[in-house]
Design an enzyme around this catalytic site. Structure first.
Site, PDB file in Angstrom:
ATOM      1  N   TYR A  40      42.237  45.398  44.937  1.00 54.12           N
ATOM      2  CA  TYR A  40      41.340  44.643  44.058  1.00 54.12           C
ATOM      3  C   TYR A  40      41.897  43.248  43.789  1.00 54.12           C
ATOM      4  CZ  TYR A  40      39.212  43.120  39.662  1.00 54.12           C
ATOM      5  OH  TYR A  40      38.604  42.375  38.676  1.00 54.12           O
ATOM      6  N   SER A  41      43.168  43.182  43.402  1.00 53.12           N
ATOM      7  CA  SER A  41      43.800  41.890  43.126  1.00 53.12           C
ATOM      8  C   SER A  41      43.813  41.016  44.369  1.00 53.12           C
ATOM      9  CB  SER A  41      45.230  42.103  42.639  1.00 53.12           C
ATOM     10  OG  SER A  41      45.266  42.990  41.539  1.00 53.12           O
TER      11      SER A  41
END
Length: 352
Positions: free
Chosen positions: A168-169
């Site tokens: 996600y990051s």
């Protein structure tokens, strides 16, 4: 073939100068659309209403937006290139607030493909749309989790973000880089906003406050990761929306003080692009967050203490000095006030 746009909208527009808000049935997107409508804007909302969490909650948010004459909705996946291109061609929105994305750190560990489709391919369609209409400004959501393995608090936009701890990051770091490329090549002004642990009414059921509230009211244990020692910059949603709307109104240019020999990572001297933090500017222990919730609910939590999960950061805290200088950003909601507002909403919405 993409479904004709005429079959996707839910309400007609009232303005010739709309703001496009992606993820408009999501938590932050809903609040942002509400704020824009309240100040007289016409809003085109896009959301695919997926089932990552209860679609009924998304529909309830959407119903409130649909009740307002300035809102028009498209149920559309951001990764649908034909559909997104058609939407931009029909409405030519020159101001864009891109909040649609697949959220959730833990979910990304086991479902990385979903994040690439939504957060990378989906962002590309938004950038291409912005390019096609020669957008005046693209504001997009990033996240505090881009700071990853960095432990130098508070997190500043002048720090590097080369060590993400989850997919996600990594997709959000990619978004920041993609936006800079489009700002440089096509001259599209872009502002990326790194959100820090947003909470409040209409929040997501997969987030801690929602899960804790439900479990405590039902007499079930709550899972407390990191033995409750984790610290977060908990930021009330209204403070976040203040920053989003202020950012939309403050179009960036090239930074005249930027130097290619020592390039600062938060602005650019070659493109109208910038990155800003939106957080409360202070960190609170998770244990304190739970204590406030217990006080508001009038019940003690049953704690199921667990180790920190893969991909999780231990501490976050935002340096909001750049946001204060650029936007007049001034977060003001303490967690005891914000948590009570969430609980009041939760009791009302679920009839508890």
């Amino acid at each position: 073939m993409a479904e004709p746009l005429a079959r996707r909208y839910r309400r007609s527009m009232t303005s010739r100068d709309p703001v496009l808000v992606t993820g408009s049935a999501g938590f932050i997107g809903f609040h942002t659309a509400q704020r824009l409508l309240a100040r007289g804007e016409t809003v085109i909302g896009v959301d695919n209403l997926n089932d990552y969490y209860d679609p009924a909650l998304k529909q309830a948010r959407l119903d409130l937006l649909l009740a307002q004459p300035g809102y028009r909705h498209y149920t559309l996946d951001l990764a649908d290139r034909d559909g997104m291109a058609a939407l931009f061609a029909e409405h030519a929105p020159r101001r864009i607030v891109h909040l649609g994305a697949q959220a959730g750190i833990r979910y990304s560990v086991e479902n990385p493909e979903t994040y690439i489709d939504s957060n990378v391919v989906g962002f590309l369609t938004v950038l291409e749309g912005a390019r096609a209409v020669k957008a005046e400004h693209l504001v997009f959501a990033s996240t505090s989790s881009v700071f990853g393995a960095n432990a130098a608090l508070p997190f500043s936009v002048q720090q590097g973000v080369a060590h993400p701890l989850n997919v996600y990051s990594a997709t959000k770091i990619a978004n920041e880089a993609m936006a800079h490329a489009y700002a440089y090549i096509f001259g599209i002004p872009c502002t990326g906003l790194r959100f820090f642990t947003v909470y409040g009414p209409w929040g997501r059921p997969d987030m801690a406050l929602f899960k804790f509230t439900r479990a405590i009211l039902e007499g079930r244990p709550i899972d407390v990761y990191g033995a409750g020692a984790m610290e977060r910059d908990f930021t009330y949603v209204d403070d976040i929306v203040d920053g989003v709307v202020a950012a939309l109104d403050a179009v960036p240019g090239k930074d005249p003080d930027w130097r290619a020999e020592a390039p600062g990572p938060g602005t650019s001297g070659v493109a109208p692009w910038r990155i800003l933090n939106l957080g409360a500017g202070r960190r609170e222990p998770l244990a304190r967050y739970i204590e406030v919730l217990e006080q508001v609910l009038g019940r003690k939590a049953i704690l199921n203490v667990m180790p920190t999960q893969d991909g999780e950061m231990t501490r976050t805290e935002a340096d909001v000095s750049e946001s204060r200088a650029a936007l007049g950003y001034a977060p003001s909601t303490p967690i005891d006030v914000g948590v009570k507002r969430f609980v009041d909403w939760y009791r009302d919405f679920y009839g508890v």
